[in-house]
Design an enzyme around this catalytic site. Structure first.
Site, PDB file in Angstrom:
ATOM      1  N   MET A 194       0.857  -1.181   0.000  1.00 12.35           N
ATOM      2  CA  MET A 194       0.000   0.000   0.000  1.00 12.35           C
ATOM      3  C   MET A 194       0.892   1.230   0.000  1.00 12.35           C
ATOM      4  SD  MET A 194      -2.907   1.150   2.776  1.00 12.35           S
ATOM      5  CE  MET A 194      -3.562  -0.472   2.892  1.00 12.35           C
ATOM      6  N   TYR A 225      -1.896  -8.648  -2.068  1.00  9.03           N
ATOM      7  CA  TYR A 225      -0.906  -7.992  -1.235  1.00  9.03           C
ATOM      8  C   TYR A 225      -1.334  -6.569  -0.871  1.00  9.03           C
ATOM      9  CZ  TYR A 225       2.123 -11.751  -2.959  1.00  9.03           C
ATOM     10  OH  TYR A 225       2.654 -12.987  -3.275  1.00  9.03           O
ATOM     11  N   SER A 226      -0.883  -6.126   0.291  1.00 11.73           N
ATOM     12  CA  SER A 226      -1.027  -4.735   0.711  1.00 11.73           C
ATOM     13  C   SER A 226      -2.492  -4.291   0.652  1.00 11.73           C
ATOM     14  CB  SER A 226      -0.127  -3.855  -0.162  1.00 11.73           C
ATOM     15  OG  SER A 226       0.145  -2.630   0.467  1.00 11.73           O
ATOM     16  N   ALA A 227      -2.824  -3.264  -0.146  1.00 10.83           N
ATOM     17  CA  ALA A 227      -4.200  -2.782  -0.223  1.00 10.83           C
ATOM     18  C   ALA A 227      -5.157  -3.877  -0.678  1.00 10.83           C
ATOM     19  CB  ALA A 227      -4.281  -1.585  -1.169  1.00 10.83           C
TER      20      ALA A 227
END
Length: 341
Positions: free
Chosen positions: A1, A123-125
């Site tokens: 993110m 992944y991430s966001a």
């Protein structure tokens, strides 16, 4: 993110952005449509994630939080849909808008069953979105995690100097010139940006802890690492290992009624399959036959999807034919600039 800051994106910045988690911008998904086999709404969340929908999202392999929100809302209102499946393959995206979307999905679980599948990356966001679902599944080689926040500053002042270019910035307000890519970052700018990254990281960790019913310490101990297959299940970031088609088939077998198992049901099914094969061949997309049959798509749904794909193929041809040769990088740069200015 990553953090989306109001700075100009230079010519090579979009290339650097596209290399995040080794994801190049590709052209595999022309439209984020959903198919509804046996009461499942499939929401496709692919590529780089952004807050707002733009004209070239489908070409640049991006998905907006606005688009995801709208599709989930439609699925919640559709009485024929029992389960909403978030089909995710994304390296993540910008901070702006993701927390609001995650909260919306989390609250919507009270209305309908919402499941996420990392197929292949979340992944991430993208993991923030997946974690808001009731359950998360992934394949043996899929990955989840990267629970962290990243911001980058490109200092191209030495490059400018070599090119014989000198920028002079006139501004009012001592912090207005923070993160200017044509000057080295000051210690004050670095400290300010670090504080914002830390603040967003705490928000991210708290979101995942709530969604997955894990402790803050457990989330932070992942150190924003990537976790695959059974390991992701072991540490609580996912609930099980499966494949997209296994999930669809299992749901279909549970939903199947005794009427569908009669001789008449088999005959109707055979006729539908033959018609789907005919439609795919006429549309010159025989590769879609197996996908439609596996997902239990009806003739009407197959016809609608094929028409959309044909329309997008025509539209894409018209757009690309109007672009001078070797200018795709310029198009991507312009889209990136319009997002980040």
């Amino acid at each position: 993110m990553w953090i989306n800051k109001p700075v100009m994106v230079e010519r090579r910045s979009f290339e650097l952005l596209s290399l995040y988690n080794s994801k190049q911008p590709i052209f595999k998904n022309l439209k984020h449509f959903h198919i509804n086999p046996k009461g499942i709404a499939i929401i496709r969340i692919y590529g780089v994630l952004t807050k707002k929908t733009e004209a070239f999202d489908h070409i640049l392999d991006m998905t907006s939080y606005e688009n995801i929100h709208e599709e989930i809302e439609s699925a919640l209102e559709d009485k024929s849909i029992e389960t909403i499946l978030l089909d995710i393959d994304s390296p993540g995206g910008e901070v702006n808008g993701v927390f609001d979307l995650a909260d919306f999905i989390y609250e919507s679980r009270a209305k309908k069953r919402i499941i996420a599948i990392a197929n292949d990356d979340a992944y991430s966001a993208a993991y923030a979105i997946a974690s808001s679902a009731e359950k998360i599944f992934l394949t043996r080689t899929s990955g989840v995690g990267s629970i962290g926040v990243i911001a980058s500053h490109i200092d191209q002042s030495r490059f400018d100097e070599k090119q014989g270019i000198k920028y002079t910035t006139i501004f009012a307000g001592s912090r207005k010139n923070d993160l200017n890519p044509h000057e080295p970052m000051t210690s004050e700018s670095l400290e300010s940006l670090q504080k914002e990254v830390d603040r967003l990281y705490e928000m991210f960790v708290q979101l995942i802890a709530r969604n997955r019913n894990l402790s803050i310490e457990a989330i932070k101990s992942t150190e924003a690492g990537l976790y695959f297959g059974e390991k992701a299940v072991e540490i609580g970031l996912a609930d099980g290992v499966t494949t997209f088609f296994e999930f669809i088939n299992n749901h279909r077998s549970v939903s199947m009624t005794t009427n569908e198992l009669t001789e008449e049901g088999y005959e109707n099914c055979r006729r539908e399959i033959l018609e789907i094969i005919r439609l795919c061949n006429v549309s010159k997309m025989p590769e879609k036959i197996g996908e439609f049959i596996e997902q239990g798509v009806s003739v009407e749904q197959a016809r609608e999807v094929l028409m959309e794909l044909l329309a997008e193929r025509t539209k894409k041809t018209e757009i690309l034919s109007a672009i001078p040769q070797n200018s795709q990088e310029d198009l991507m740069t312009q889209v990136a600039k319009s997002r980040c200015i």
